[in-house]
Design a protein around this motif. Structure first.
Motif, mmCIF file in Angstrom:
data_model
loop_
_atom_site.group_PDB
_atom_site.id
_atom_site.type_symbol
_atom_site.label_atom_id
_atom_site.label_comp_id
_atom_site.label_asym_id
_atom_site.label_seq_id
_atom_site.Cartn_x
_atom_site.Cartn_y
_atom_site.Cartn_z
ATOM 1 N N CYS A 10 0.829 -1.208 0.000
ATOM 2 C CA CYS A 10 0.000 0.000 0.000
ATOM 3 C C CYS A 10 0.864 1.258 0.000
ATOM 4 O O CYS A 10 0.549 2.247 -0.669
ATOM 5 C CB CYS A 10 -0.933 -0.002 1.207
ATOM 6 S SG CYS A 10 -2.250 -1.235 1.124
ATOM 7 N N ALA A 41 2.150 1.665 -3.552
ATOM 8 C CA ALA A 41 1.178 1.832 -4.640
ATOM 9 C C ALA A 41 0.656 3.253 -4.779
ATOM 10 O O ALA A 41 0.109 3.616 -5.824
ATOM 11 C CB ALA A 41 0.013 0.861 -4.449
ATOM 12 N N GLY A 42 0.800 4.057 -3.735
ATOM 13 C CA GLY A 42 0.362 5.450 -3.865
ATOM 14 C C GLY A 42 -0.360 5.960 -2.639
ATOM 15 O O GLY A 42 -0.678 5.211 -1.708
ATOM 16 N N GLY A 72 -3.414 7.049 -2.183
ATOM 17 C CA GLY A 72 -4.759 6.534 -1.961
ATOM 18 C C GLY A 72 -4.752 5.202 -1.243
ATOM 19 O O GLY A 72 -5.471 5.008 -0.256
ATOM 20 N N SER A 73 -3.934 4.258 -1.713
ATOM 21 C CA SER A 73 -3.869 2.940 -1.086
ATOM 22 C C SER A 73 -3.263 3.033 0.299
ATOM 23 O O SER A 73 -3.646 2.296 1.214
ATOM 24 C CB SER A 73 -3.055 1.976 -1.958
ATOM 25 O OG SER A 73 -1.731 2.455 -2.145
ATOM 26 N N LEU A 104 -5.529 -2.213 -1.567
ATOM 27 C CA LEU A 104 -5.167 -1.881 -2.943
ATOM 28 C C LEU A 104 -6.322 -2.062 -3.912
ATOM 29 O O LEU A 104 -7.069 -3.043 -3.834
ATOM 30 C CB LEU A 104 -4.025 -2.788 -3.417
ATOM 31 C CG LEU A 104 -2.652 -2.635 -2.784
ATOM 32 C CD1 LEU A 104 -1.802 -3.844 -3.115
ATOM 33 C CD2 LEU A 104 -1.983 -1.373 -3.294
ATOM 34 N N TYR A 105 -6.449 -1.115 -4.859
ATOM 35 C CA TYR A 105 -7.224 -1.364 -6.071
ATOM 36 C C TYR A 105 -6.320 -2.121 -7.053
ATOM 37 O O TYR A 105 -5.098 -1.906 -7.076
ATOM 38 C CB TYR A 105 -7.665 -0.058 -6.716
ATOM 39 C CG TYR A 105 -8.803 0.653 -6.019
ATOM 40 C CD1 TYR A 105 -9.995 -0.005 -5.730
ATOM 41 C CD2 TYR A 105 -8.691 1.999 -5.677
ATOM 42 C CE1 TYR A 105 -11.043 0.657 -5.102
ATOM 43 C CE2 TYR A 105 -9.726 2.681 -5.052
ATOM 44 C CZ TYR A 105 -10.900 1.999 -4.767
ATOM 45 O OH TYR A 105 -11.927 2.662 -4.143
ATOM 46 N N SER A 153 -5.938 -1.569 -10.048
ATOM 47 C CA SER A 153 -5.311 -0.621 -10.975
ATOM 48 C C SER A 153 -4.082 0.057 -10.377
ATOM 49 O O SER A 153 -3.311 0.700 -11.089
ATOM 50 C CB SER A 153 -6.329 0.441 -11.394
ATOM 51 O OG SER A 153 -6.858 1.107 -10.255
ATOM 52 N N GLU A 154 -3.893 -0.085 -9.064
ATOM 53 C CA GLU A 154 -2.749 0.554 -8.408
ATOM 54 C C GLU A 154 -1.528 -0.352 -8.339
ATOM 55 O O GLU A 154 -0.427 0.111 -8.037
ATOM 56 C CB GLU A 154 -3.136 0.963 -6.978
ATOM 57 C CG GLU A 154 -4.219 2.025 -6.922
ATOM 58 C CD GLU A 154 -4.756 2.249 -5.520
ATOM 59 O OE1 GLU A 154 -5.020 3.416 -5.177
ATOM 60 O OE2 GLU A 154 -4.912 1.263 -4.776
ATOM 61 N N ASN A 179 1.742 0.405 -10.012
ATOM 62 C CA ASN A 179 2.540 1.509 -9.473
ATOM 63 C C ASN A 179 3.701 1.006 -8.625
ATOM 64 O O ASN A 179 4.642 1.756 -8.349
ATOM 65 C CB ASN A 179 1.670 2.420 -8.599
ATOM 66 C CG ASN A 179 0.579 3.134 -9.375
ATOM 67 O OD1 ASN A 179 0.684 3.298 -10.585
ATOM 68 N ND2 ASN A 179 -0.472 3.563 -8.680
#
Length: 240
Positions: free
Chosen positions: A127, A130-131, A133-134, A140-141, A143-144, A147
């Motif tokens: 997390c 991944a960015g 947001g995560s 996690l989404y 789509s992440e 990353n």
């Protein structure tokens, strides 16, 4: 992890020369078998294990090196403590991270086979990678996942592999997933995440030691479906 009974005196029932030969030139399976046997011979066997680990220090880390390190960690000896602090203070797996992420705590937990805490830390690191947001939502989404940098994904996987005798890790799960034609209905029972139509419930239905099925760990949250886990097993790290 259960502590081996290690004596400071040599066990005469074990042929130390034969054990050393098997460690140096035997199959991986045989090497793993003789490591605790060498430790049980006492000081001479422990010296052999330390020398082997030191000689392999510049090589890519293997499950054999991981096993030796784990066995040495359990020995109550100032000499071994000094050896570890001097040569492998953070473990046998060199850390590579594109974002300078600290994996030392994860390596320590895995080296001691504290797989429950290591699993929690693994998701935290994913997390974090991944960015924002995560990192905030703590999951996690799908789509992440892309990353996550390749070096970091490979580092996390290597840590799991090396300290689980090759039993756990994303690359293990990916290999099993591909072997069943990416069929989740076949894979999930095989790795112990489902029993028939029943999902394994966290944490008590999961096995947090090496008696677990191959590929059992690390976990992925499938409450929102398999797309995130699919993204992990399809990450570009595995094609490098």
């Amino acid at each position: 992890m259960t502590e081996p009974q290690i004596n400071s005196t040599k066990n005469p029932s074990l042929n130390i020369d034969e054990l050393q030969s098997q460690l140096e030139s035997g199959s991986e399976k045989k090497q793993l078998q003789v490591i605790p046997n060498l430790a049980e011979t006492g000081d001479e066997g422990l010296e052999i294990l330390m020398e082997f680990l030191q000689n392999k220090k510049s090589d890519s880390p293997t499950i054999v090196q991981g096993k030796i390190y784990q066995v040495l960690l359990q020995v109550k000896s100032s000499k071994i403590d000094e050896f570890i602090q001097k040569n492998f203070p953070l473990g046998v797996v060199p850390i590579k991270s594109e974002y300078n992420i600290d994996y030392n705590h994860l390596q320590i937990k895995l080296a001691h086979q504290d797989f429950l805490e290591a699993d929690k830390l693994t998701m935290q690191k994913l997390c974090e990678l991944a960015g924002e947001g995560s990192r905030k939502r703590k999951w996690l989404y799908f789509s992440e996942v892309d990353n996550i940098p390749i070096p970091d994904m490979q580092t996390i996987n290597t840590l799991w592999l090396v300290y689980s005798e090759g039993k756990f890790g994303y690359s293990v799960q990916r290999e099993m997933w591909l072997a069943v034609g990416k069929n989740w209905d076949k894979l999930l029972p095989k790795i112990g995440w489902k029993n028939g139509n029943s999902w394994s419930r966290y944490p008590n239905d999961f096995t947090w030691n090496l008696t677990a099925p191959k590929g059992h760990l690390p976990l992925a949250n499938l409450l929102r479906g398999v797309r995130m886990f699919t993204s992990i097993l399809s990450h570009p790290a595995w094609s490098k």
